[in-house]
Design a protein around this motif. Sequence first.
Motif, PDB file in Angstrom:
ATOM      1  N   HIS A 318      66.677  20.648  31.892  1.00  0.00           N
ATOM      2  CA  HIS A 318      66.784  19.949  33.175  1.00  0.00           C
ATOM      3  C   HIS A 318      65.367  19.670  33.649  1.00  0.00           C
ATOM      4  CE1 HIS A 318      67.460  19.134  37.423  1.00  0.00           C
ATOM      5  NE2 HIS A 318      68.753  19.002  37.160  1.00  0.00           N
ATOM      6  N   LEU A 319      64.969  18.404  33.601  1.00  0.00           N
ATOM      7  CA  LEU A 319      63.614  18.009  33.964  1.00  0.00           C
ATOM      8  C   LEU A 319      63.644  17.140  35.216  1.00  0.00           C
ATOM      9  CD1 LEU A 319      62.221  17.051  30.430  1.00  0.00           C
ATOM     10  CD2 LEU A 319      61.969  19.233  31.634  1.00  0.00           C
ATOM     11  N   ASN A 327      59.857   7.152  33.993  1.00  0.00           N
ATOM     12  CA  ASN A 327      59.792   6.340  35.215  1.00  0.00           C
ATOM     13  C   ASN A 327      61.135   6.269  35.939  1.00  0.00           C
ATOM     14  OD1 ASN A 327      57.034   5.625  34.850  1.00  0.00           O
ATOM     15  ND2 ASN A 327      57.649   4.041  33.377  1.00  0.00           N
ATOM     16  N   SER A 328      61.972   7.256  35.737  1.00  0.00           N
ATOM     17  CA  SER A 328      63.274   7.321  36.399  1.00  0.00           C
ATOM     18  C   SER A 328      63.145   8.136  37.677  1.00  0.00           C
ATOM     19  CB  SER A 328      64.303   7.970  35.473  1.00  0.00           C
ATOM     20  OG  SER A 328      65.524   8.195  36.156  1.00  0.00           O
ATOM     21  N   VAL A 329      63.962   7.777  38.662  1.00  0.00           N
ATOM     22  CA  VAL A 329      63.995   8.572  39.899  1.00  0.00           C
ATOM     23  C   VAL A 329      65.008   9.700  39.776  1.00  0.00           C
ATOM     24  CG1 VAL A 329      63.328   6.577  41.294  1.00  0.00           C
ATOM     25  CG2 VAL A 329      65.760   7.114  40.994  1.00  0.00           C
ATOM     26  N   PHE A 330      65.764   9.704  38.701  1.00  0.00           N
ATOM     27  CA  PHE A 330      66.799  10.716  38.501  1.00  0.00           C
ATOM     28  C   PHE A 330      66.319  11.810  37.559  1.00  0.00           C
ATOM     29  CE2 PHE A 330      69.274   6.641  38.987  1.00  0.00           C
ATOM     30  CZ  PHE A 330      69.618   6.863  40.315  1.00  0.00           C
ATOM     31  N   PRO A 331      66.816  13.021  37.727  1.00  0.00           N
ATOM     32  CA  PRO A 331      66.439  14.096  36.800  1.00  0.00           C
ATOM     33  C   PRO A 331      67.002  13.829  35.410  1.00  0.00           C
ATOM     34  CG  PRO A 331      68.203  14.824  38.247  1.00  0.00           C
ATOM     35  CD  PRO A 331      67.753  13.491  38.765  1.00  0.00           C
ATOM     36  N   HIS A 375      74.075  15.703  44.285  1.00  0.00           N
ATOM     37  CA  HIS A 375      75.003  15.613  43.153  1.00  0.00           C
ATOM     38  C   HIS A 375      75.089  14.193  42.607  1.00  0.00           C
ATOM     39  CE1 HIS A 375      76.415  19.747  43.157  1.00  0.00           C
ATOM     40  NE2 HIS A 375      76.370  19.706  44.482  1.00  0.00           N
ATOM     41  N   ALA A 376      74.872  13.195  43.454  1.00  0.00           N
ATOM     42  CA  ALA A 376      74.840  11.821  42.965  1.00  0.00           C
ATOM     43  C   ALA A 376      73.644  11.610  42.044  1.00  0.00           C
ATOM     44  CB  ALA A 376      74.787  10.848  44.146  1.00  0.00           C
ATOM     45  N   TYR A 377      72.480  12.168  42.415  1.00  0.00           N
ATOM     46  CA  TYR A 377      71.297  12.040  41.564  1.00  0.00           C
ATOM     47  C   TYR A 377      71.495  12.784  40.245  1.00  0.00           C
ATOM     48  CZ  TYR A 377      68.018   9.641  44.675  1.00  0.00           C
ATOM     49  OH  TYR A 377      67.381   8.701  45.423  1.00  0.00           O
ATOM     50  N   GLU A 378      72.099  13.976  40.316  1.00  0.00           N
ATOM     51  CA  GLU A 378      72.361  14.732  39.091  1.00  0.00           C
ATOM     52  C   GLU A 378      73.290  13.944  38.166  1.00  0.00           C
ATOM     53  OE1 GLU A 378      71.332  17.879  37.999  1.00  0.00           O
ATOM     54  OE2 GLU A 378      69.837  17.785  39.599  1.00  0.00           O
ATOM     55  N   MET A 379      74.333  13.342  38.759  1.00  0.00           N
ATOM     56  CA  MET A 379      75.293  12.601  37.946  1.00  0.00           C
ATOM     57  C   MET A 379      74.644  11.363  37.329  1.00  0.00           C
ATOM     58  SD  MET A 379      78.999  11.027  39.067  1.00  0.00           S
ATOM     59  CE  MET A 379      79.651  12.622  39.549  1.00  0.00           C
ATOM     60  N   LEU A 382      72.363  12.422  34.516  1.00  0.00           N
ATOM     61  CA  LEU A 382      73.116  12.825  33.321  1.00  0.00           C
ATOM     62  C   LEU A 382      73.602  11.593  32.563  1.00  0.00           C
ATOM     63  CD1 LEU A 382      74.500  14.911  31.551  1.00  0.00           C
ATOM     64  CD2 LEU A 382      76.334  15.061  33.237  1.00  0.00           C
ATOM     65  N   ILE A 383      74.134  10.613  33.292  1.00  0.00           N
ATOM     66  CA  ILE A 383      74.655   9.402  32.644  1.00  0.00           C
ATOM     67  C   ILE A 383      73.512   8.569  32.056  1.00  0.00           C
ATOM     68  CG2 ILE A 383      75.851   7.220  33.066  1.00  0.00           C
ATOM     69  CD1 ILE A 383      77.514   8.695  35.200  1.00  0.00           C
ATOM     70  N   ALA A 384      72.411   8.454  32.817  1.00  0.00           N
ATOM     71  CA  ALA A 384      71.295   7.609  32.377  1.00  0.00           C
ATOM     72  C   ALA A 384      70.650   8.127  31.109  1.00  0.00           C
ATOM     73  CB  ALA A 384      70.259   7.507  33.487  1.00  0.00           C
ATOM     74  N   HIS A 385      70.607   9.437  30.942  1.00  0.00           N
ATOM     75  CA  HIS A 385      69.889  10.017  29.812  1.00  0.00           C
ATOM     76  C   HIS A 385      70.821  10.509  28.703  1.00  0.00           C
ATOM     77  CE1 HIS A 385      66.936  10.427  33.195  1.00  0.00           C
ATOM     78  NE2 HIS A 385      66.177   9.891  32.266  1.00  0.00           N
ATOM     79  N   THR A 386      72.080  10.102  28.759  1.00  0.00           N
ATOM     80  CA  THR A 386      73.030  10.439  27.703  1.00  0.00           C
ATOM     81  C   THR A 386      73.038   9.329  26.673  1.00  0.00           C
ATOM     82  OG1 THR A 386      74.436  11.777  29.144  1.00  0.00           O
ATOM     83  CG2 THR A 386      75.443  10.880  27.162  1.00  0.00           C
ATOM     84  N   THR A 387      72.691   9.648  25.457  1.00  0.00           N
ATOM     85  CA  THR A 387      72.652   8.642  24.394  1.00  0.00           C
ATOM     86  C   THR A 387      73.982   8.517  23.663  1.00  0.00           C
ATOM     87  OG1 THR A 387      71.817  10.300  22.835  1.00  0.00           O
ATOM     88  CG2 THR A 387      70.182   8.992  24.043  1.00  0.00           C
ATOM     89  N   ASP A 388      74.908   9.419  23.922  1.00  0.00           N
ATOM     90  CA  ASP A 388      76.208   9.397  23.260  1.00  0.00           C
ATOM     91  C   ASP A 388      77.045   8.260  23.830  1.00  0.00           C
ATOM     92  OD1 ASP A 388      78.714   9.837  22.198  1.00  0.00           O
ATOM     93  OD2 ASP A 388      78.680  12.005  22.518  1.00  0.00           O
ATOM     94  N   GLN A 389      77.268   7.229  23.043  1.00  0.00           N
ATOM     95  CA  GLN A 389      78.030   6.079  23.507  1.00  0.00           C
ATOM     96  C   GLN A 389      79.511   6.391  23.678  1.00  0.00           C
ATOM     97  OE1 GLN A 389      77.212   2.827  20.804  1.00  0.00           O
ATOM     98  NE2 GLN A 389      75.138   2.526  21.600  1.00  0.00           N
TER      99      GLN A 389
END
Length: 520
Positions: A318-319, A327-331, A375-379, A382-389
């Motif tokens: 968790h970064l 350059n993302s605003v999300f973790p 929780h919106a930022y966490e979600m 998680l979605i932005a950095h998930t490479t699993d299509q």
Amino acid sequence: MADDDLTNLFQSVAHSFDPLSFDVPHPNAADFVGTDTWHQSHLVPGDELLPHGTSHFARKLAGKHEYHAFLTDPEQVSLLRTFMEDIGPRMDIMDEMNHFSHILPGFAIGEPILLNAFLACGARHRSFVDPSYGDEKAAHYYEAATRDLLNAIHDPNRDSVLCATAALALGFSETMQTRSRHNGDHTAGSRALIRECGWTAKTPGLGGACFRISVSAELLNCMRYNWTLSWDPNAWGVDMDMDHSQATNGGNQDLWHHRILYIFARVMTFQSSSRSSHGLSDDAARATQPDDQEWITHNRWCEQWAKSIPRSLVPLGHLQPWQTSSNSVFPEVWLANRSAIVSRLFYHASRILLAKSHPFQSELDENIRKMQRSHAYEMCGLIAHTTDQGVADISLYFLVLAAECLDTRAAQEEVLGIFDTITKVTGSSAEPIKNDLKQIWSWADAHSHTVTPAQMHNHFYELDPSLSIPNHPGSSPSPHNPLLTAGDFSLENHPYQAYYVPPHHQHALNQYHYGTFDLI
């Protein structure tokens, strides 16, 4: 695989073995999610999947030595491989045993009804990724499987386990995007068959997996369209004693999946009650709203779930944005597998819905806004950095919920880019829903008209037509959950009209209350 490996595999499928017949240790009581009466050691392996009868198919799944056929038709080999590699994993998204991608395809070769259902899914996916392939093969296998299923439904001696599994796959094929739509509704049919089999969160193996697929799909539709849930979560048989169960089943992923689905369902029901009181006088609202103790209970469940889940469901990394070069605003949230990702998405969605439905605090309250935003930022991260299509389809549901809570221009612009990335995988356009979000965010360049919930839902339907259960091909989503009136054979408008005949073990099923599916 060696005999010992096969033995271990079949043991995990059957969850119950006769120690006299198999040279493997007898499972402990902790191996069972529930302690229902049919989970007895004297049962033939596989019988636990149909507590009020016998399923030949379930026994085949649990068998140790049996000759297995193989496919020799090149087209069928190719389509079954497509199902295993592209469709099965999406169905197994919360199943650590991977029934549809690893276990069932081999057994389907000897069961035409199931094989044709899987081939229909494979052909439909092939037509989506390759427009030159056409829809003809998908329609051929879909109609063949449907014909066999309807014939089986008319037979009181049918194999209900096989029918429920095939109907679930056919229902899944109906949700896949295509240039043409089928008139059947196997989504409601599979739900009715799952209930006929008596499958709940307590059912081991395949039955529990099918239950989870059906319920999670309905939960997502209910979240998106504000539908009422058709199956009371209190009747799912979920063990919510998280205080005392860690020592014995802390590593049971399926149990923790069921728990977050149950929590999410309860939170949605709570939010619906909260929403229905809006517009009433203060006294009337207090009279109709649940008290704050229920909200506190649901919130505590969420906290306890996140604290108690097994290691396999906990993020590996968790970064914070400043720790990365993205350059993302999300973790950046890193989870090990699809089932962990989906469970975490349901968890964050539960917390966001709770923030939206606090009985006595406004959404404008800073603590509530902070809870939503966190929780919106966490979600989104998680979605932005998930490479699993493989999670792209369901990510859309959660991303819309999270996006509505974003309050900075940078976060809003980034999430619009995430929509574009996901829809490249799903093959649909995100423009309608993006325009709706811009209006919710009060962007100056957005259209001036106000977005109503109905418009937002219809635009989301355009984004992905598979997300609803239409009444007829091309229709907009129903204002009411179709499963409320068609998801049970005890209902007047039950599925498979003119074909359905109660099974011979129906007298035993009469012990159930179909409205809430409670066990006597």
